[in-house]
Design a protein around this motif. Sequence first.
Motif, short mmCIF file in Angstrom:
data_model
loop_
_atom_site.label_atom_id
_atom_site.label_comp_id
_atom_site.label_asym_id
_atom_site.label_seq_id
_atom_site.Cartn_x
_atom_site.Cartn_y
_atom_site.Cartn_z
N GLY A 1 93.52 -7.34 108.62
CA GLY A 1 94.55 -7.87 107.72
C GLY A 1 95.65 -8.64 108.39
N GLY A 2 95.46 -9.04 109.66
CA GLY A 2 96.46 -9.84 110.34
C GLY A 2 96.76 -11.11 109.56
N ARG A 3 98.04 -11.39 109.35
CA ARG A 3 98.41 -12.54 108.54
C ARG A 3 99.81 -13.01 108.91
NH1 ARG A 3 99.38 -7.94 105.84
NH2 ARG A 3 101.31 -7.74 104.62
N TRP A 4 100.06 -14.27 108.62
CA TRP A 4 101.40 -14.83 108.79
C TRP A 4 102.13 -14.67 107.46
CZ3 TRP A 4 101.98 -15.27 113.70
CH2 TRP A 4 100.98 -15.79 114.52
N ASP A 5 103.13 -13.84 107.45
CA ASP A 5 103.87 -13.61 106.21
C ASP A 5 105.32 -14.04 106.33
OD1 ASP A 5 104.88 -11.69 107.87
OD2 ASP A 5 104.53 -9.99 106.54
N GLY A 6 105.62 -14.84 107.37
CA GLY A 6 106.97 -15.30 107.59
C GLY A 6 107.79 -14.37 108.46
N ARG A 7 107.26 -13.19 108.78
CA ARG A 7 108.02 -12.25 109.60
C ARG A 7 107.55 -12.22 111.05
NH1 ARG A 7 107.66 -6.46 107.46
NH2 ARG A 7 105.44 -6.99 107.30
N ALA B 1 102.82 -5.75 117.09
CA ALA B 1 103.53 -6.50 116.06
C ALA B 1 102.58 -6.95 114.96
CB ALA B 1 104.23 -7.70 116.68
N ALA B 2 101.39 -7.42 115.33
CA ALA B 2 100.43 -7.88 114.34
C ALA B 2 99.96 -6.74 113.45
CB ALA B 2 99.23 -8.55 115.02
N VAL B 3 99.75 -5.57 114.03
CA VAL B 3 99.32 -4.40 113.26
C VAL B 3 100.41 -3.98 112.27
CG1 VAL B 3 98.86 -1.92 113.47
CG2 VAL B 3 97.65 -3.54 114.94
N LEU B 4 101.65 -3.97 112.72
CA LEU B 4 102.75 -3.59 111.83
C LEU B 4 102.92 -4.61 110.71
CD1 LEU B 4 105.39 -2.44 114.47
CD2 LEU B 4 103.96 -0.98 113.02
N LEU C 1 88.98 -9.33 120.29
CA LEU C 1 90.28 -8.74 119.99
C LEU C 1 90.89 -9.38 118.76
CD1 LEU C 1 92.82 -7.06 120.61
CD2 LEU C 1 93.50 -8.84 122.24
N GLY C 2 90.91 -10.71 118.74
CA GLY C 2 91.50 -11.42 117.61
C GLY C 2 90.74 -11.22 116.32
N GLU C 3 89.41 -11.23 116.42
CA GLU C 3 88.59 -11.03 115.22
C GLU C 3 88.86 -9.67 114.61
OE1 GLU C 3 84.58 -11.60 116.39
OE2 GLU C 3 84.78 -13.77 116.70
N HIS C 4 89.03 -8.67 115.45
CA HIS C 4 89.34 -7.32 114.97
C HIS C 4 90.65 -7.32 114.21
CE1 HIS C 4 89.17 -2.81 115.41
NE2 HIS C 4 90.46 -2.99 115.10
N LEU C 5 91.67 -7.95 114.76
CA LEU C 5 92.97 -7.97 114.11
C LEU C 5 92.93 -8.74 112.79
CD1 LEU C 5 95.21 -8.50 117.25
CD2 LEU C 5 95.18 -6.48 115.78
N ASP C 6 92.19 -9.84 112.76
CA ASP C 6 92.08 -10.61 111.52
C ASP C 6 91.36 -9.80 110.44
OD1 ASP C 6 93.44 -12.81 112.52
OD2 ASP C 6 91.62 -13.82 113.22
N ARG C 7 90.32 -9.07 110.84
CA ARG C 7 89.62 -8.23 109.87
C ARG C 7 90.52 -7.11 109.34
NH1 ARG C 7 85.36 -8.38 113.67
NH2 ARG C 7 85.90 -6.24 114.32
#
Length: 308
Positions: free
Chosen positions: A149-155, A54-57, A141-147
């Motif tokens: 472009g993981g973000r909270w966009d309301g979805r 979900a985070a990647v998408l 794992l989390g650092e990889h996802l944040d790098r």
Amino acid sequence: MAGFKKPDVLVLGGGGVLGEAWMLAVLVGMQEESGFDPREADAFVGTSAGSIVAAVLAAGIDPRSRLGRMPEQPAVDDDSPGPGNGGRVPGRLTRLALQGARGAAAPFAAAGLRTTAPGGALFRRTLLSMAPTGRRSLRGLGEHLDREGGRWDGRLQVSAVDLGTGKRVMFGAPGAPEASVGQAVEASCAIPGVFEPVKIGGREYVDGGAWSPTNLDAASVERGGRVLCLNPTGSLRGALAGSLGIVSRSAATVEAMALERRGVRVKIVAPDAKSVEAFGGNLMNPRPRAAVVAAGLVQGRALGVVRT
């Protein structure tokens, strides 16, 4: 004749390293056949391995570019001989997952999910206090996802369970504790007894699957909307794993009914026979990944067929 219908919301459940690979492959197969881009969903609900997908998408990453090489929970080689079809089941991991799934089923004894949530939280807090403290780290794992472009966009919503209270927390939802997407995903992936709890804002969190294998009822969708739920553990068979599969299917069915009572159309997809065969006995073992991806692609293409 009815065929593929574009979902508004994607709900992606827990299922370890192989469940993650299967979900991504199914979505890619659907995309190839129907043209539906899963990145364009109105909302995502991710639990455990599903929180990674979900985070990647939500970050806008093309799933076709990551097929078979996603960031993932560390592998756990925990196979032990088990009965049923001559296969092997992951002994300690399956027992822990089954305990969590039974905990997840507790609130569904009554019809109202919301009214039974406090009792469910108490049950989980008691159950989680009995589990050994996990020692394996999810750090990185989390650092990889944040790098990436993981973000909270309301979805995006990511499920986890507060270890101290037993309550479900949906990171990304209004009023949720502040956390980066990467921190939330690590919390959602922290299988009790296997991985270390993840500390966020002074509190400890563990796998969202300790509340529900899919957390389908948390989907933000209006009347008339469509929800597609991918539930990797919904088809498990055999001895202990089969018990987990029964609980997983039952929980997802009840949660779907809660949405359907609100006028939402829900489709739940679990691994088909070929995908289950490809999984083998340990969802945390990456060795069968290529076979799982191949089976998931075939299943996804079949689901994505547009009929008239």
